[in-house]
Design a protein around this motif. Structure first.
Motif, PDB file in Angstrom:
ATOM      1  N   VAL A   1       3.926   5.243   3.554  1.00  0.00           N
ATOM      2  CA  VAL A   1       5.343   5.223   3.950  1.00  0.00           C
ATOM      3  C   VAL A   1       5.470   5.170   5.469  1.00  0.00           C
ATOM      4  N   ALA A   2       4.624   5.890   6.185  1.00  0.00           N
ATOM      5  CA  ALA A   2       4.680   5.850   7.648  1.00  0.00           C
ATOM      6  C   ALA A   2       4.426   4.425   8.153  1.00  0.00           C
ATOM      7  N   GLU A   3       3.509   3.716   7.523  1.00  0.00           N
ATOM      8  CA  GLU A   3       3.287   2.314   7.894  1.00  0.00           C
ATOM      9  C   GLU A   3       4.576   1.510   7.704  1.00  0.00           C
ATOM     10  N   GLN A   4       5.283   1.756   6.602  1.00  0.00           N
ATOM     11  CA  GLN A   4       6.541   1.058   6.324  1.00  0.00           C
ATOM     12  C   GLN A   4       7.609   1.402   7.363  1.00  0.00           C
ATOM     13  N   VAL A   5       7.697   2.668   7.691  1.00  0.00           N
ATOM     14  CA  VAL A   5       8.694   3.134   8.670  1.00  0.00           C
ATOM     15  C   VAL A   5       8.515   2.404   9.998  1.00  0.00           C
ATOM     16  N   TRP A   6       7.281   2.380  10.493  1.00  0.00           N
ATOM     17  CA  TRP A   6       7.041   1.762  11.799  1.00  0.00           C
ATOM     18  C   TRP A   6       7.237   0.258  11.761  1.00  0.00           C
ATOM     19  N   LEU A   7       6.857  -0.380  10.663  1.00  0.00           N
ATOM     20  CA  LEU A   7       7.083  -1.821  10.560  1.00  0.00           C
ATOM     21  C   LEU A   7       8.577  -2.124  10.552  1.00  0.00           C
ATOM     22  N   SER A   8       9.321  -1.335   9.844  1.00  0.00           N
ATOM     23  CA  SER A   8      10.772  -1.522   9.810  1.00  0.00           C
ATOM     24  C   SER A   8      11.358  -1.417  11.218  1.00  0.00           C
ATOM     25  N   ARG A   9      10.881  -0.467  11.980  1.00  0.00           N
ATOM     26  CA  ARG A   9      11.355  -0.306  13.362  1.00  0.00           C
ATOM     27  C   ARG A   9      10.942  -1.500  14.227  1.00  0.00           C
ATOM     28  N   LEU A  10       9.715  -1.964  14.055  1.00  0.00           N
ATOM     29  CA  LEU A  10       9.254  -3.130  14.812  1.00  0.00           C
ATOM     30  C   LEU A  10      10.096  -4.361  14.494  1.00  0.00           C
ATOM     31  N   GLN A  11      10.584  -4.438  13.281  1.00  0.00           N
ATOM     32  CA  GLN A  11      11.403  -5.569  12.852  1.00  0.00           C
ATOM     33  C   GLN A  11      12.871  -5.398  13.234  1.00  0.00           C
ATOM     34  N   GLY A  12      13.193  -4.302  13.912  1.00  0.00           N
ATOM     35  CA  GLY A  12      14.563  -4.064  14.350  1.00  0.00           C
ATOM     36  C   GLY A  12      15.478  -3.552  13.248  1.00  0.00           C
TER      37      GLY A  12
ATOM     38  N   TYR B   1      13.594   5.665   4.222  1.00  0.00           N
ATOM     39  CA  TYR B   1      12.260   6.115   3.833  1.00  0.00           C
ATOM     40  C   TYR B   1      12.155   7.637   3.865  1.00  0.00           C
ATOM     41  N   VAL B   2      11.471   8.176   2.878  1.00  0.00           N
ATOM     42  CA  VAL B   2      11.193   9.612   2.814  1.00  0.00           C
ATOM     43  C   VAL B   2       9.692   9.769   3.063  1.00  0.00           C
ATOM     44  N   LEU B   3       9.352  10.377   4.197  1.00  0.00           N
ATOM     45  CA  LEU B   3       7.950  10.466   4.600  1.00  0.00           C
ATOM     46  C   LEU B   3       7.114  11.403   3.735  1.00  0.00           C
ATOM     47  N   TRP B   4       7.701  12.447   3.247  1.00  0.00           N
ATOM     48  CA  TRP B   4       6.940  13.429   2.467  1.00  0.00           C
ATOM     49  C   TRP B   4       7.590  13.579   1.096  1.00  0.00           C
ATOM     50  N   GLU B   5       7.012  12.908   0.137  1.00  0.00           N
ATOM     51  CA  GLU B   5       7.539  12.942  -1.221  1.00  0.00           C
ATOM     52  C   GLU B   5       6.357  12.796  -2.172  1.00  0.00           C
ATOM     53  N   GLU B   6       6.456  13.425  -3.324  1.00  0.00           N
ATOM     54  CA  GLU B   6       5.372  13.303  -4.292  1.00  0.00           C
ATOM     55  C   GLU B   6       5.241  11.865  -4.766  1.00  0.00           C
ATOM     56  N   ALA B   7       4.029  11.493  -5.063  1.00  0.00           N
ATOM     57  CA  ALA B   7       3.745  10.144  -5.544  1.00  0.00           C
ATOM     58  C   ALA B   7       3.621  10.165  -7.058  1.00  0.00           C
ATOM     59  N   ALA B   8       4.133   9.119  -7.688  1.00  0.00           N
ATOM     60  CA  ALA B   8       4.019   9.027  -9.142  1.00  0.00           C
ATOM     61  C   ALA B   8       2.550   8.872  -9.535  1.00  0.00           C
ATOM     62  N   ASN B   9       1.846   7.968  -8.857  1.00  0.00           N
ATOM     63  CA  ASN B   9       0.436   7.727  -9.159  1.00  0.00           C
ATOM     64  C   ASN B   9      -0.177   6.838  -8.080  1.00  0.00           C
ATOM     65  N   LEU B  10      -1.481   6.647  -8.174  1.00  0.00           N
ATOM     66  CA  LEU B  10      -2.179   5.838  -7.177  1.00  0.00           C
ATOM     67  C   LEU B  10      -1.833   4.353  -7.282  1.00  0.00           C
TER      68      LEU B  10
ATOM     69  N   THR C   1      15.641   4.946  15.930  1.00  0.00           N
ATOM     70  CA  THR C   1      16.005   6.341  15.695  1.00  0.00           C
ATOM     71  C   THR C   1      14.966   6.911  14.744  1.00  0.00           C
ATOM     72  N   ASN C   2      14.432   8.085  15.062  1.00  0.00           N
ATOM     73  CA  ASN C   2      13.421   8.661  14.179  1.00  0.00           C
ATOM     74  C   ASN C   2      14.072   9.214  12.908  1.00  0.00           C
ATOM     75  N   GLN C   3      13.275   9.768  12.025  1.00  0.00           N
ATOM     76  CA  GLN C   3      13.777  10.229  10.734  1.00  0.00           C
ATOM     77  C   GLN C   3      14.732  11.418  10.868  1.00  0.00           C
TER      78      GLN C   3
END
Length: 151
Positions: free
Chosen positions: A41-52, A58-67, A100-102
């Protein structure tokens, strides 16, 4: 630019290696799965910011359903980062990105520093994941850059 591109390729490789190690371990540790999801998710967050774009969705800390869900996230991230990197010129590395950060706090950071943040943040957490695997008596996976470079 070449160095950052090589480091990005290492990141995609290392993300995949960590996922393979987690799958092989058969771990059911919710905190460990939450941590690996956090990296994706952190990778997604930063890419979204790079793309303006914003990143508040995005929720940085959330349980995952599965791998499988996390693997899909990493694969999508790699595809999108590759497209972004292909369009990036060296002269743009020092351009400033307003975001803007989270927590809603505004910042301005260079493209170069954002990419380095993504790379180093992921490597830090992959080390934590490897340590957790060892504590579960599972085999940690080699993710050092030099191992990737020797391929």
């Amino acid at each position: 630019m070449k160095t950052i591109q090589c480091m990005m390729e290492h990141m995609y490789w290392a993300d995949g290696r960590i996922l393979e190690a987690l799958e092989e371990s058969g771990t059911k540790d919710k905190d460990l799965l939450k941590l690996v999801r956090h990296v994706a998710v952190a990778e997604q967050v930063w890419l979204s910011r790079l793309q303006g774009k914003g990143s508040m969705q995005y929720v940085l800390w959330e349980e995952a359903a599965n791998l499988t869900e996390i693997r899909t996230m990493f694969e999508d991230n790699a595809k999108q980062y590759r497209v972004y990197m292909e369009g990036l010129k060296e002269s743009e590395l020092d351009e400033m990105v307003d975001y803007t950060n989270q927590s809603g706090v505004p910042f301005q950071t260079s493209v170069r520093d954002i990419l380095l943040q993504v790379l180093l943040h992921g490597q830090y957490h992959r080390g934590q994941i490897n340590r957790a695997l060892r504590l579960e008596s599972a085999e940690p996976v080699q993710i050092d850059y030099i191992t990737f470079a020797r391929l």
